[in-house]
Design a protein around this motif. Structure first.
Motif, mmCIF file in Angstrom:
data_model
loop_
_atom_site.group_PDB
_atom_site.id
_atom_site.type_symbol
_atom_site.label_atom_id
_atom_site.label_comp_id
_atom_site.label_asym_id
_atom_site.label_seq_id
_atom_site.Cartn_x
_atom_site.Cartn_y
_atom_site.Cartn_z
ATOM 1 N N LEU A 69 24.291 -9.060 64.033
ATOM 2 C CA LEU A 69 25.368 -8.214 63.551
ATOM 3 C C LEU A 69 25.374 -6.881 64.297
ATOM 4 O O LEU A 69 24.320 -6.322 64.586
ATOM 5 N N LYS A 70 26.571 -6.402 64.570
ATOM 6 C CA LYS A 70 26.713 -5.100 65.216
ATOM 7 C C LYS A 70 27.687 -4.266 64.405
ATOM 8 O O LYS A 70 28.833 -4.665 64.177
ATOM 9 N N LEU A 71 27.231 -3.091 63.958
ATOM 10 C CA LEU A 71 28.080 -2.216 63.144
ATOM 11 C C LEU A 71 29.234 -1.673 63.978
ATOM 12 O O LEU A 71 29.073 -1.336 65.158
ATOM 13 N N THR A 72 30.388 -1.571 63.354
ATOM 14 C CA THR A 72 31.589 -1.087 64.031
ATOM 15 C C THR A 72 31.548 0.427 64.178
ATOM 16 O O THR A 72 31.122 1.146 63.268
ATOM 17 N N ILE A 73 31.988 0.905 65.324
ATOM 18 C CA ILE A 73 32.069 2.343 65.594
ATOM 19 C C ILE A 73 33.498 2.812 65.352
ATOM 20 O O ILE A 73 34.459 2.183 65.799
ATOM 21 N N CYS A 74 33.628 3.915 64.626
ATOM 22 C CA CYS A 74 34.953 4.459 64.321
ATOM 23 C C CYS A 74 35.599 5.004 65.592
ATOM 24 O O CYS A 74 34.975 5.742 66.363
ATOM 25 N N LYS A 75 36.860 4.689 65.816
ATOM 26 C CA LYS A 75 37.574 5.147 66.998
ATOM 27 C C LYS A 75 37.931 6.626 66.916
ATOM 28 O O LYS A 75 38.202 7.261 67.935
ATOM 29 N N SER A 76 37.895 7.174 65.709
ATOM 30 C CA SER A 76 38.285 8.570 65.532
ATOM 31 C C SER A 76 37.108 9.536 65.686
ATOM 32 O O SER A 76 37.170 10.495 66.448
ATOM 33 N N CYS A 77 36.020 9.281 64.968
ATOM 34 C CA CYS A 77 34.880 10.204 64.990
ATOM 35 C C CYS A 77 33.707 9.700 65.818
ATOM 36 O O CYS A 77 32.707 10.405 65.956
ATOM 37 N N GLN A 78 33.816 8.474 66.322
ATOM 38 C CA GLN A 78 32.768 7.868 67.166
ATOM 39 C C GLN A 78 31.435 7.713 66.431
ATOM 40 O O GLN A 78 30.380 7.726 67.043
ATOM 41 N N LYS A 79 31.501 7.575 65.122
ATOM 42 C CA LYS A 79 30.303 7.308 64.322
ATOM 43 C C LYS A 79 30.423 5.923 63.698
ATOM 44 O O LYS A 79 31.494 5.302 63.721
ATOM 45 N N VAL A 80 29.316 5.440 63.142
ATOM 46 C CA VAL A 80 29.344 4.145 62.475
ATOM 47 C C VAL A 80 30.312 4.195 61.289
ATOM 48 O O VAL A 80 30.294 5.143 60.496
ATOM 49 N N VAL A 81 31.172 3.175 61.204
ATOM 50 C CA VAL A 81 32.188 3.165 60.145
ATOM 51 C C VAL A 81 31.539 3.231 58.769
ATOM 52 O O VAL A 81 31.949 4.020 57.916
ATOM 53 N N ASP A 82 30.525 2.412 58.533
ATOM 54 C CA ASP A 82 29.856 2.409 57.227
ATOM 55 C C ASP A 82 28.386 2.031 57.410
ATOM 56 O O ASP A 82 28.045 0.848 57.498
ATOM 57 N N LYS A 83 27.543 3.040 57.450
ATOM 58 C CA LYS A 83 26.113 2.809 57.617
ATOM 59 C C LYS A 83 25.468 2.248 56.360
ATOM 60 O O LYS A 83 24.374 1.672 56.408
ATOM 61 N N TYR A 84 26.128 2.389 55.217
ATOM 62 C CA TYR A 84 25.516 1.984 53.946
ATOM 63 C C TYR A 84 25.472 0.474 53.751
ATOM 64 O O TYR A 84 24.804 0.003 52.832
ATOM 65 N N ILE A 85 26.177 -0.279 54.592
ATOM 66 C CA ILE A 85 26.124 -1.734 54.421
ATOM 67 C C ILE A 85 24.742 -2.277 54.779
ATOM 68 O O ILE A 85 24.407 -3.408 54.423
ATOM 69 N N GLU A 86 23.932 -1.478 55.469
ATOM 70 C CA GLU A 86 22.564 -1.873 55.792
ATOM 71 C C GLU A 86 21.538 -1.272 54.836
ATOM 72 O O GLU A 86 20.362 -1.586 54.926
ATOM 73 N N TYR A 87 21.978 -0.416 53.917
ATOM 74 C CA TYR A 87 21.055 0.292 53.052
ATOM 75 C C TYR A 87 20.726 -0.526 51.803
ATOM 76 O O TYR A 87 21.519 -1.341 51.337
ATOM 77 N N ASP A 88 19.564 -0.261 51.278
ATOM 78 C CA ASP A 88 19.152 -0.868 50.023
ATOM 79 C C ASP A 88 19.982 -0.278 48.877
ATOM 80 O O ASP A 88 20.325 0.907 48.898
ATOM 81 N N PRO A 89 20.314 -1.081 47.844
ATOM 82 C CA PRO A 89 21.101 -0.561 46.715
ATOM 83 C C PRO A 89 20.480 0.659 46.040
ATOM 84 O O PRO A 89 21.209 1.524 45.535
ATOM 85 N N VAL A 90 19.161 0.748 46.031
ATOM 86 C CA VAL A 90 18.512 1.916 45.421
ATOM 87 C C VAL A 90 18.844 3.182 46.199
ATOM 88 O O VAL A 90 19.117 4.238 45.615
ATOM 89 N N ILE A 91 18.843 3.084 47.525
ATOM 90 C CA ILE A 91 19.202 4.243 48.359
ATOM 91 C C ILE A 91 20.656 4.632 48.123
ATOM 92 O O ILE A 91 20.991 5.828 48.040
ATOM 93 N N ILE A 92 21.515 3.634 47.997
ATOM 94 C CA ILE A 92 22.933 3.909 47.735
ATOM 95 C C ILE A 92 23.091 4.604 46.386
ATOM 96 O O ILE A 92 23.869 5.557 46.257
#
Length: 250
Positions: A32-55
């Motif tokens: 899997l490769k996280l999508t990069i936002c075309k506007s801010c050049q950052k990861v669109v959603d980094k939380y999809i890899e995070y543990d629910p406790v961290i969220i």
């Protein structure tokens, strides 16, 4: 992007709130490769890899990024159940305080019937007060839309966001179970936390300024206070039965 512009794409960038067609791309063999936002050049959603406790911890900290993740990039559908459970918690707290303040010498069967009716009454009052709070928020946003001649805000999405962001009311039960000398302070802190979460949910959902979000919250509190005042003037006055409402405004 204005507060009334809602993207056709199913996802949002958690950093800049721009629309995104996908959160990640699935290559062969589960790569899997996280999508990069075309506007801010950052990861669109980094939380999809995070543990629910961290969220959850980030949600408690009221971070706008995690609110966008929950509201736009997940398929959480527990709004109704969460709302019902929160209302039950609030009704139980009011009912518990009411029973603690009453000294009744009626027969046992009459006491049980009265206690059951009191709980239903507390649930109805809590529901009406929360409805008044939401109605005040929606009324302010509707008037603001008429004054600015902009498109209609997505009130359904906003209602879901407000219901989800009210999860802090679940802390009312531990506040009762672990009663101590600072219970009043704890209840007030819970109220502040819920309002802060609602404030962040409005700002994230509609993508509006902090000032407008604050005014919306204040409008909701104003209408809720009017509802509380109305109940206190009714024949089955809440305030006269239980001093808790006068002190806590719950």
């Amino acid at each position: 992007m204005s507060e009334e512009d809602f993207p056709s794409s199913p996802y949002r960038c958690i950093e800049c709130n721009q629309e995104a067609s996908e959160l990640y791309r699935d290559y062969n063999h589960g790569v899997l490769k996280l999508t990069i936002c075309k506007s801010c050049q950052k990861v669109v959603d980094k939380y999809i890899e995070y543990d629910p406790v961290i969220i959850l911890i980030n949600a408690i900290l009221c971070k706008a990024q995690v609110y966008r993740h929950i509201l736009f990039n997940t398929k959480i559908n527990i709004h109704g159940k969460l709302c019902m459970f929160c209302l039950l918690c609030e009704a139980y707290l009011r009912w518990w305080q009411l029973q603690d303040s009453n000294q009744n010498i009626a027969p046992d069967d009459l006491i049980r019937y009265a206690k059951e009716w009191d709980f239903y009454r507390m649930f109805a009052i809590a529901s009406l007060e929360q409805s008044a709070f939401f109605a005040g928020i929606f009324t302010f946003l509707w008037i603001k839309r008429l004054m600015t001649a902009k498109k209609k805000p997505h009130f359904i999405l906003l209602l879901k966001a407000l219901l989800l962001s009210s999860y802090g009311k679940l802390l009312l039960i531990p506040a009762v179970i672990w009663e101590h000398d600072y219970t009043i302070l704890c209840l007030r802190l819970i109220k502040v936390f819920v309002l802060t979460s609602n404030f962040q949910a409005i700002r994230v959902t509609l993508n509006i300024s902090r000032m407008l979000s604050l005014l919306a919250i204040l409008s909701g509190l104003l209408l809720e206070s009017c509802m509380v005042f109305f109940f206190q003037r009714m024949e089955w006055d809440v305030g006269s039965d239980c001093a808790f409402y006068r002190e806590q405004d719950f």
